[in-house]
Design a protein around this motif. Structure first.
Motif, PDB file in Angstrom:
ATOM      1  N   GLU A  58    -113.670 128.604  45.825  1.00 49.41           N
ATOM      2  CA  GLU A  58    -114.720 129.626  45.790  1.00 49.41           C
ATOM      3  C   GLU A  58    -114.392 130.712  44.761  1.00 49.41           C
ATOM      4  O   GLU A  58    -115.263 131.174  44.028  1.00 49.41           O
ATOM      5  CB  GLU A  58    -114.897 130.229  47.196  1.00 49.41           C
ATOM      6  N   LYS A  61    -115.059 129.311  41.318  1.00 49.39           N
ATOM      7  CA  LYS A  61    -116.500 129.242  41.062  1.00 49.39           C
ATOM      8  C   LYS A  61    -117.043 130.604  40.646  1.00 49.39           C
ATOM      9  O   LYS A  61    -117.841 130.704  39.708  1.00 49.39           O
ATOM     10  CB  LYS A  61    -117.249 128.767  42.314  1.00 49.39           C
ATOM     11  N   GLN A  62    -116.599 131.653  41.347  1.00 49.25           N
ATOM     12  CA  GLN A  62    -117.067 133.003  41.021  1.00 49.25           C
ATOM     13  C   GLN A  62    -116.613 133.417  39.625  1.00 49.25           C
ATOM     14  O   GLN A  62    -117.377 134.002  38.853  1.00 49.25           O
ATOM     15  CB  GLN A  62    -116.578 133.996  42.066  1.00 49.25           C
ATOM     16  N   LYS A  63    -115.359 133.106  39.277  1.00 48.59           N
ATOM     17  CA  LYS A  63    -114.855 133.458  37.955  1.00 48.59           C
ATOM     18  C   LYS A  63    -115.602 132.712  36.852  1.00 48.59           C
ATOM     19  O   LYS A  63    -115.932 133.289  35.817  1.00 48.59           O
ATOM     20  CB  LYS A  63    -113.355 133.156  37.855  1.00 48.59           C
ATOM     21  N   ILE A  64    -115.873 131.442  37.076  1.00 49.82           N
ATOM     22  CA  ILE A  64    -116.594 130.648  36.079  1.00 49.82           C
ATOM     23  C   ILE A  64    -118.010 131.175  35.893  1.00 49.82           C
ATOM     24  O   ILE A  64    -118.482 131.344  34.770  1.00 49.82           O
ATOM     25  CB  ILE A  64    -116.608 129.153  36.477  1.00 49.82           C
ATOM     26  N   ASN A  65    -118.690 131.466  36.991  1.00 50.63           N
ATOM     27  CA  ASN A  65    -120.057 131.978  36.912  1.00 50.63           C
ATOM     28  C   ASN A  65    -120.117 133.347  36.242  1.00 50.63           C
ATOM     29  O   ASN A  65    -121.090 133.667  35.559  1.00 50.63           O
ATOM     30  CB  ASN A  65    -120.697 132.038  38.293  1.00 50.63           C
ATOM     31  N   ALA A  66    -119.090 134.156  36.429  1.00 49.35           N
ATOM     32  CA  ALA A  66    -119.053 135.494  35.830  1.00 49.35           C
ATOM     33  C   ALA A  66    -118.553 135.452  34.390  1.00 49.35           C
ATOM     34  O   ALA A  66    -118.616 136.455  33.676  1.00 49.35           O
ATOM     35  CB  ALA A  66    -118.167 136.419  36.674  1.00 49.35           C
ATOM     36  N   GLY A  67    -118.049 134.315  33.941  1.00 49.20           N
ATOM     37  CA  GLY A  67    -117.531 134.190  32.581  1.00 49.20           C
ATOM     38  C   GLY A  67    -116.144 134.773  32.427  1.00 49.20           C
ATOM     39  O   GLY A  67    -115.701 135.053  31.315  1.00 49.20           O
ATOM     40  N   GLU A  68    -115.424 134.946  33.516  1.00 48.19           N
ATOM     41  CA  GLU A  68    -114.096 135.553  33.498  1.00 48.19           C
ATOM     42  C   GLU A  68    -112.957 134.529  33.536  1.00 48.19           C
ATOM     43  O   GLU A  68    -111.797 134.898  33.414  1.00 48.19           O
ATOM     44  CB  GLU A  68    -113.933 136.493  34.689  1.00 48.19           C
ATOM     45  N   TYR A  69    -113.279 133.267  33.707  1.00 51.01           N
ATOM     46  CA  TYR A  69    -112.244 132.246  33.832  1.00 51.01           C
ATOM     47  C   TYR A  69    -111.676 131.933  32.456  1.00 51.01           C
ATOM     48  O   TYR A  69    -112.399 131.540  31.541  1.00 51.01           O
ATOM     49  CB  TYR A  69    -112.814 130.982  34.478  1.00 51.01           C
TER      50      TYR A  69
END
Length: 86
Positions: A58, A61-69
């Motif tokens: 989870e 997923k949040q990092k990828i969606n926010a563009g922070e990964y």
């Protein structure tokens, strides 16, 4: 000279039936996917995952969606190298 009859040259062509072209059905233009039984067994569901793993997934997923990964290419290269050095 006696001629008994005239043979008609076009008679064999009249005896055969002309083949008419048949309508060919067009194939379906829809895509389809078939998943094997083994593939269905490999289907990952969250029911069997430990809560720690769910939390990590989870978070990713949040990092990828926010563009922070951020991906560390050196870590990836080190893992690939260690795999082939075995």
């Amino acid at each position: 000279m006696k001629i008994n009859g005239i043979q008609r040259v076009d008679q064999p062509y009249k005896a055969t039936e002309v083949m008419k072209p048949q309508k060919v059905s067009k194939p379906s233009l829809q895509d389809s996917v078939e998943i094997s039984r083994e593939g269905l067994l490999l289907n990952q569901t969250t029911a069997g995952m430990p809560s720690e793993r769910l939390a990590k997934v989870e978070e990713l997923k949040q990092k990828i969606n926010a563009g922070e990964y951020q991906i560390d290419p050196e870590k990836i290269a080190a893992k690939i190298a260690s795999y082939y050095q075995k």
